[in-house]
Design an enzyme around this catalytic site. Structure first.
Site, PDB file in Angstrom:
ATOM      1  N   LEU A 665       0.853  -1.191   0.000  1.00 21.26           N
ATOM      2  CA  LEU A 665       0.000   0.000   0.000  1.00 21.26           C
ATOM      3  C   LEU A 665       0.886   1.237   0.000  1.00 21.26           C
ATOM      4  CD1 LEU A 665      -3.096   0.741   0.290  1.00 21.26           C
ATOM      5  CD2 LEU A 665      -2.582   1.144   2.687  1.00 21.26           C
ATOM      6  N   ARG A 669       4.320   8.627  -2.222  1.00 14.51           N
ATOM      7  CA  ARG A 669       5.726   8.570  -1.805  1.00 14.51           C
ATOM      8  C   ARG A 669       6.473   7.782  -2.871  1.00 14.51           C
ATOM      9  NH1 ARG A 669       6.296   7.320   4.541  1.00 14.51           N
ATOM     10  NH2 ARG A 669       5.468   5.280   3.951  1.00 14.51           N
ATOM     11  N   ASN A 720      -9.378   6.732  -1.125  1.00 11.84           N
ATOM     12  CA  ASN A 720      -8.259   6.553  -0.214  1.00 11.84           C
ATOM     13  C   ASN A 720      -8.770   5.870   1.048  1.00 11.84           C
ATOM     14  OD1 ASN A 720      -5.930   6.722   1.303  1.00 11.84           O
ATOM     15  ND2 ASN A 720      -6.232   8.873   1.833  1.00 11.84           N
ATOM     16  N   ASP A 742       5.176   0.509   2.295  1.00  8.43           N
ATOM     17  CA  ASP A 742       6.163   0.946   1.312  1.00  8.43           C
ATOM     18  C   ASP A 742       7.456   1.437   1.957  1.00  8.43           C
ATOM     19  OD1 ASP A 742       5.217   3.244   2.437  1.00  8.43           O
ATOM     20  OD2 ASP A 742       4.566   4.198   0.584  1.00  8.43           O
ATOM     21  N   GLU A 829      -6.447  -0.585  10.606  1.00 14.65           N
ATOM     22  CA  GLU A 829      -6.789  -1.731   9.761  1.00 14.65           C
ATOM     23  C   GLU A 829      -5.991  -2.964  10.150  1.00 14.65           C
ATOM     24  OE1 GLU A 829      -2.981  -0.647   7.943  1.00 14.65           O
ATOM     25  OE2 GLU A 829      -4.589   0.429   8.952  1.00 14.65           O
ATOM     26  N   ASP A 830      -4.771  -2.779  10.636  1.00 16.92           N
ATOM     27  CA  ASP A 830      -3.961  -3.921  11.056  1.00 16.92           C
ATOM     28  C   ASP A 830      -4.522  -4.559  12.322  1.00 16.92           C
ATOM     29  OD1 ASP A 830      -3.416  -1.646  12.479  1.00 16.92           O
ATOM     30  OD2 ASP A 830      -1.242  -1.767  12.305  1.00 16.92           O
TER      31      ASP A 830
END
Length: 916
Positions: A665, A669, A720, A742, A829-830
């Protein structure tokens, strides 16, 4: 011997003479080009210095008189000649240097082309090798190639089958036309419009609206009756005091036979009667339905056809869905009351169903009078209440009793009042009707499902009554069924159950209620799933998220970061690079409905979806890999085992070969992302990289993506959202997913180790950064803690392996309220994924290696450095607990490191992983 004409040495071979001459000429040329200009320059400079500034031979001199002197003219000519030669030689030297540089560039390009060609050749050889291996495995199976069954469509002019010998003789094998439902049919269901039968307009409007809304969202419903496997008719419930009243049995039979696709005997029809009340009309009791099955909440023994008709639950929530956040928590296990019961008893079953023939029905009752233990039950329960050993609530009279069937205990008060009592009850008693002829009753069903909704464990007194969908649901896991003669031992039994058993039953009851009975959609889906399972037709495949790829240019040759990928003399994968290999899909299509029915129905997420693969698929015994079932297996050392060298050459393990997909995700960047992608170059067993581009702004047009030798799929997202990380993208073709941020830095050996560990614990999250949930004593709530700890309960999905099965559950099965909170906070979310997996498996995650966090030099400051980040995560944990009703996370003090890491080995052996 001969003497050379040039005065060379006699004897020897001619090539020796030529080499001598070439060497001499080269020396002379080198002397002339290099040393002679230097000597000449030195000599001339010495002369100038000797004669002084006024008498220089070659320096500036007014009028150049000295150069005109005759005795130095020769020296001037020599100087000019030497200078000109030096300039020519310098120009030639620069030209030769440029040519050398151009040739070096061509050499490097040729070397790269050769290396690329070697890699391509190696890849092609490996593809051929793998193809040959797969072909040999396929031939060894000695199985013919099978084709799907021919799709058989119904013929409207088919002659009717002979009627069953008696109304109770119908079973699926004798009354259902299997030709209309091939295993590959997909189970199409045609729902009759209410205009097809006369009494449809008198159906309760709330029931009708809820049913029609559920039909619109059901994936099995088809508008084409010619391909239908099942024909569904909503026959009730009729409005109270409806005018005109229900038609008599003969007229009702006539109207049923007039249905367009009845085909004279009603084969493949299901008559569905949904009730919102504790008493149903049951106007189909004395009606001959032919080969049509009946699904309703109340059945008499002489009416019910076991294995053909279906007991369904009352439709408690017709239009309004339940608020899951208002459901009481599952802990503490013990509540205010040990058990509760509120009800009022009616005496006789004589007038329960007016449609029954009075004489034959009375004669039947006289022949088999009901065994009534209700008096003993009342006396025993009152004695327990009077003893005050435990706090119980029993009431046998009601201020406002609800209507009920005779010999059945009437419900007391309004629904909200009953739920209020159940929410403070550990157990809820359900006393089945005194007459054994009532196989199922809506009143008992109402008590059962209200108890499940409130988290009170049902205790069913009486073992002759059938609960909803009992053919597939194992009710003993969520309710305690006690024969009425054991009423005197009931108190002892309830006090003997442990807290862990009670909580396990409460969890199972919550699952059954949410999955099968909580809404009109779930009730309809349950009815259709029960019929489909009985016919052994697989469920519809669960949908995948279509990956809309963003075009991008790959032109940047990826290097290898020595600090991240250097493993000394240790290889991490097979000598030959594997080509991309997708995990096999849908290998157990018919297993779920043919032999795995129990788990499909009694474990989350239920039988409503067919998954391409699950982490719970069975594993072959070890010898099967060598005796006839070795397809796809790559045992270490061919089965002999081995240390590091043999270990790295094959995956080994208990399952066939496979690869994994990196899902990364990112959000605006680009430089960080490119560096992370480059670090994946040369990673063994990597199938592809899926980059979830979470920004509305597309990547830069001039951005060059690294070429890592494998596909990089850049997925465009609708919005998003951190939930996009766990969408089941169709571009992911492997069971294993490595979810990675990332900016996460992982060495190749760490990734390989995590992948191998995950293959042995496929149902769990396996990753690197560990966290734990801590109890706040002051506020009696949960906290998110990221400190170093010897105990953990979460592994962050910023660097973790998990099965794609959980991506389906997260996106389509997990409560929507959790995903909404993730979007609201742009966080957690984790944590949500850890909650989900622990809730499904009742196991903690697995942490590998000692890595606890990541450092990303040069990366922008992460959101996790903000204090609000942790406050939001505290709120998330407590909110998720409220949604689930309990804390599903489990603690673990277990960490996995490599075998032989610190073991002393002989000189001819190598470790499995050098640094892990």
């Amino acid at each position: 011997m001969q003497r050379n004409g040039g005065g060379g040495v006699a004897g020897g071979q001619p090539w020796v003479l030529r080499r001598i001459r070439l060497t001499w000429l080269s020396f002379m040329l080198f002397f002339i080009l290099v040393f002679f200009p230097l000597i000449a320059t030195y000599y001339l400079t010495t002369i100038d210095e000797a004669v002084g500034p006024d008498k220089r031979l070659f320096g500036p001199r007014p009028g150049g008189e000295l150069c005109e002197a005759k005795h130095v003219q020769d020296l001037c000519r020599i100087r000019e000649s030497v200078s000109e030669e030096l300039l020519q030689l310098e120009a030639k030297r620069q030209e030769l240097n440029g040519e050398i540089a151009r040739l070096n560039l061509r050499i490097e390009a040729c070397k790269r082309s050769i290396d690329s060609a070697k890699q391509d050749l190696l890849q092609l050889k490996n593809v051929i090798s793998q193809t040959e291996h797969s072909y040999k495995e396929l031939m060894a199976q000695n199985q013919p190639k099978l084709s799907l069954p021919v799709r058989l469509l119904p013929d409207k002019d088919d002659p009717p089958l002979p009627p069953p010998k008696s109304p109770r003789a119908c079973r699926l094998r004798s009354c259902f036309d299997y030709a209309r439902c091939p295993l590959t049919s997909g189970f199409p269901v045609y729902v009759y419009d209410r205009g097809a039968y006369a009494w449809a307009e008198r159906i309760d409007p709330l029931v009708r609206q809820a049913f029609e809304a559920a039909v619109k969202t059901n994936i099995y419903v088809t508008a084409d009756p010619s391909v239908a496997c099942l024909y569904l008719v909503l026959v009730g419930e009729l409005q109270e005091n409806a005018s005109p009243p229900p038609p008599p049995p003969a007229e009702l039979e006539k109207q049923l036979k007039a249905l367009p696709y009845w085909r004279a005997d009603g084969r493949n029809h299901l008559l569905l009667h949904l009730s919102r009340q504790s008493v149903t009309q049951n106007f189909l009791y004395n009606v001959s339905t032919g080969r049509a099955a009946v699904a309703q909440a109340t059945f008499l023994e002489r009416q019910y056809r076991e294995g053909f008709d279906l007991v369904v639950s009352p439709l408690v929530h017709a239009l309004s869905e339940p608020n899951f956040l208002e459901i009481p928590p599952q802990v503490p296990v013990k509540r205010k009351y040990l058990f509760t019961f509120q009800g009022e008893r009616l005496e006789s079953l004589r007038s329960s169903l007016q449609e029954a023939p009075p004489q034959s029905f009375e004669e039947e009752i006289e022949r088999d009078p009901p065994a009534d233990y209700d008096d003993r039950i009342i006396g025993t329960l009152k004695a327990v209440a009077d003893s005050r050993l435990d706090q119980v609530l029993v009431e046998f009279t009601c201020k406002a009793p609800r209507a009920s069937l005779p010999t059945e205990w009437a419900l007391c008060g309004e629904r909200d009042e009953r739920l209020g009592v159940l929410k403070v009850s550990t157990f809820a008693l359900v006393i089945v009707p005194g007459d054994g002829q009532l196989v199922a009753s809506a009143g008992c069903g109402m008590r059962l499902f209200e108890a499940l909704e409130a988290g009170a464990i049902p205790v069913v007194l009486g073992d002759h009554s059938q609960a909803a969908v009992h053919q597939h649901i194992r009710w003993s896991e969520a309710a305690i069924v006690v024969p009425k003669p054991r009423i005197t031992e009931l108190h002892f039994l309830l006090r003997s159950l442990s807290d862990s058993d009670l909580l396990n039953m409460r969890r199972q009851g919550r699952f059954l209620w949410e999955a099968y009975f909580s809404t009109a959609e779930s009730v309809l889906s349950t009815v259709l799933a029960s019929v489909r399972t009985s016919l052994q037709v697989p469920a519809a495949p669960i949908r995948e998220e279509h990956a809309r790829e963003i075009p991008h240019k790959a032109g940047k040759l990826a290097g290898t970061d020595a600090n991240l990928a250097d493993n000394g003399d240790l290889d991490l994968g097979p000598v030959e690079t594997e080509p991309p290999y997708a995990s096999p899909r849908f290998l157990r299509n018919f297993t779920y409905t043919a032999s795995d029915v129990y788990r499909a129905w009694n474990r989350a997420p239920g039988p409503f979806h067919l998954f391409p693969h699950t982490p719970l698929d069975p594993v072959l015994p070890s010898e099967a890999k060598f005796l006839g079932s070795g397809t796809g297996f790559r045992p270490i050392g061919g089965g002999t085992g081995g240390s590091g060298k043999e270990f790295q050459a094959a995956l080994g393990g208990n399952v066939p070969r496979e690869q994994f997909t990196v899902v990364m995700l990112t959000y605006e960047r680009e430089e960080v992302l490119m560096n992370s992608l480059e670090r994946l170059n040369g990673l063994p067993y990597l199938n592809k990289v899926v980059v979830v581009w979470n920004s509305p702004k597309p990547p830069s047009d001039d951005l060059l993506w690294p070429d890592i030798g494998l596909p990089i799929v850049v997925v465009h997202t609708e919005k998003n959202s951190l939930n996009n990380r766990f969408l089941p993208w169709d571009a992911v073709e492997t069971e294993a997913i490595l979810s990675i941020d990332d900016d996460a830095h992982l060495r190749h050996d760490e990734i390989m180790f995590g992948f191998r560990v995950w293959r042995e614990a496929r149902d769990r999250i396996v990753g690197f950064p560990g966290r734990f949930h801590a109890w706040d004593l002051n506020h009696q709530s949960w906290l998110y803690n990221s400190n170093y700890s010897c105990e953990l309960s979460m592994v962050l999905t910023g660097a973790a392996f998990f099965h794609k099965y959980y991506a389906y559950l997260y996106s389509y099965v997990m409560p929507m309220a959790i995903r909404d909170m993730v979007d609201e906070y742009i966080n957690c979310e984790d944590i949500a994924m850890n909650f989900l997996v622990s809730h499904i498996t009742r196991k903690p995650p697995i942490k590998v290696t000692s890595r606890w966090t990541f450092r990303c030099p040069g990366c922008p400051q992460a959101l996790s450095h903000d204090d609000s980040h942790f406050h939001e995560r505290h709120k998330c944990i407590n909110f998720f607990v409220k949604v689930y009703g309990y804390m599903p996370l489990l603690y673990t003090q277990f960490r996995v490191d490599s075998v032989l890491f610190k073991t002393r080995l002989p000189h001819d052996k190598t470790k499995c992983f050098k640094f892990i």
